[in-house]
Each structure stands twice: as structure tokens, then as C-alpha cells.
Design a protein around this motif. Sequence first.
Motif, PDB file in Angstrom:
ATOM      1  N   GLU A  32      20.194  92.599 -29.695  1.00 51.72           N
ATOM      2  CA  GLU A  32      18.963  92.672 -28.905  1.00 51.72           C
ATOM      3  C   GLU A  32      17.730  92.611 -29.803  1.00 51.72           C
ATOM      4  OE1 GLU A  32      21.566  94.803 -28.610  1.00 51.72           O
ATOM      5  OE2 GLU A  32      22.317  94.313 -26.604  1.00 51.72           O
ATOM      6  N   ARG A  33      17.786  93.308 -30.925  1.00 50.72           N
ATOM      7  CA  ARG A  33      16.651  93.281 -31.856  1.00 50.72           C
ATOM      8  C   ARG A  33      16.422  91.868 -32.409  1.00 50.72           C
ATOM      9  NH1 ARG A  33      14.862  98.312 -34.483  1.00 50.72           N
ATOM     10  NH2 ARG A  33      15.842 100.047 -33.394  1.00 50.72           N
ATOM     11  N   LEU A  34      17.507  91.174 -32.741  1.00 48.93           N
ATOM     12  CA  LEU A  34      17.368  89.811 -33.247  1.00 48.93           C
ATOM     13  C   LEU A  34      16.816  88.885 -32.173  1.00 48.93           C
ATOM     14  CD1 LEU A  34      17.724  87.816 -35.568  1.00 48.93           C
ATOM     15  CD2 LEU A  34      20.076  87.444 -34.776  1.00 48.93           C
ATOM     16  N   ALA A  35      17.288  89.038 -30.943  1.00 52.76           N
ATOM     17  CA  ALA A  35      16.781  88.210 -29.841  1.00 52.76           C
ATOM     18  C   ALA A  35      15.280  88.429 -29.651  1.00 52.76           C
ATOM     19  CB  ALA A  35      17.543  88.529 -28.553  1.00 52.76           C
ATOM     20  N   LYS A  36      14.854  89.681 -29.645  1.00 49.38           N
ATOM     21  CA  LYS A  36      13.428  89.969 -29.507  1.00 49.38           C
ATOM     22  C   LYS A  36      12.632  89.402 -30.674  1.00 49.38           C
ATOM     23  CE  LYS A  36      11.925  93.954 -27.914  1.00 49.38           C
ATOM     24  NZ  LYS A  36      11.738  95.389 -27.664  1.00 49.38           N
ATOM     25  N   ALA A  37      13.188  89.500 -31.876  1.00 49.74           N
ATOM     26  CA  ALA A  37      12.491  88.966 -33.053  1.00 49.74           C
ATOM     27  C   ALA A  37      12.303  87.457 -32.925  1.00 49.74           C
ATOM     28  CB  ALA A  37      13.269  89.304 -34.325  1.00 49.74           C
ATOM     29  N   LYS A  38      13.327  86.756 -32.456  1.00 52.27           N
ATOM     30  CA  LYS A  38      13.209  85.306 -32.300  1.00 52.27           C
ATOM     31  C   LYS A  38      12.174  84.951 -31.239  1.00 52.27           C
ATOM     32  CE  LYS A  38      17.742  83.823 -33.916  1.00 52.27           C
ATOM     33  NZ  LYS A  38      18.957  83.066 -33.574  1.00 52.27           N
ATOM     34  N   LEU A  39      12.170  85.686 -30.120  1.00 51.58           N
ATOM     35  CA  LEU A  39      11.173  85.432 -29.085  1.00 51.58           C
ATOM     36  C   LEU A  39       9.766  85.711 -29.614  1.00 51.58           C
ATOM     37  CD1 LEU A  39      13.015  87.006 -26.007  1.00 51.58           C
ATOM     38  CD2 LEU A  39      12.834  84.576 -26.597  1.00 51.58           C
TER      39      LEU A  39
END
Length: 110
Positions: free
Chosen positions: A24-31
Motif C-alpha cells: 500500500e505504501r509503494l502504491a501511494k508513493a507511485k501515485l
Amino acid sequence: MSTPEYTKGSGNVYADIGFADAPERLAKAKLGMRINEIIERRALKQAEAAKILKINQPKVSALINGQLSLFSMEKLIHFLNLLNQDVEIIVKARANRTLVGKLKVALGAL
């Protein structure tokens, strides 16, 4: 002189340092990175970005500085929509049904 030791990363820095919610943290970082790329590419001032994103300038500053804990994934997706970006969410069965599903964000070209 000795060869420096290193450990090859997994591709998710959050997992590498032990966060339980690493996907989830990586997904948010990419967004968040994509939002910042768009703001930068359009040469928007923070006040201009704030108007488009319908938030105040300090929140734009926080977003630009990577303070993503202030924003939900849904809010980041909404920001992308306000920046004229399509966001597709695909749900599919996992090939190996014995494992837990995964979260992945793939960014297309700007």
C-alpha cells in the motif's frame, strides 16, 4: 581494498525496511510521484495546483514533499482524475490461489 557488501532490494523499499503495509505504501508513493510529475511538467505553482486539486496550498506542499500519510489512496486517485488522468483498477484472480493477492500500481506514459 575489500569489495563493499550490499543486499539486493526487493523492488519495494518499504518491504525491505519491514513495513507490514509495504504494498500500500509503494502504491501511494507511485501515485504521489505521478501527481508531482504532472504538477512539475505543467509548471504549476503550488497555489495553482491547489485550485485544481481543490485543497489548500500547505496540503500541496505536503504532497510535493512526500507526506503521503496525510492522503488516502482514494484521495490520490481523485487528484489524478482532477489532473485529467484516467485511473484503471483491475481485479483478477491470482494464478496461485494458495497465496494472498497483491496490490500493484503500473504507471503509463505521460
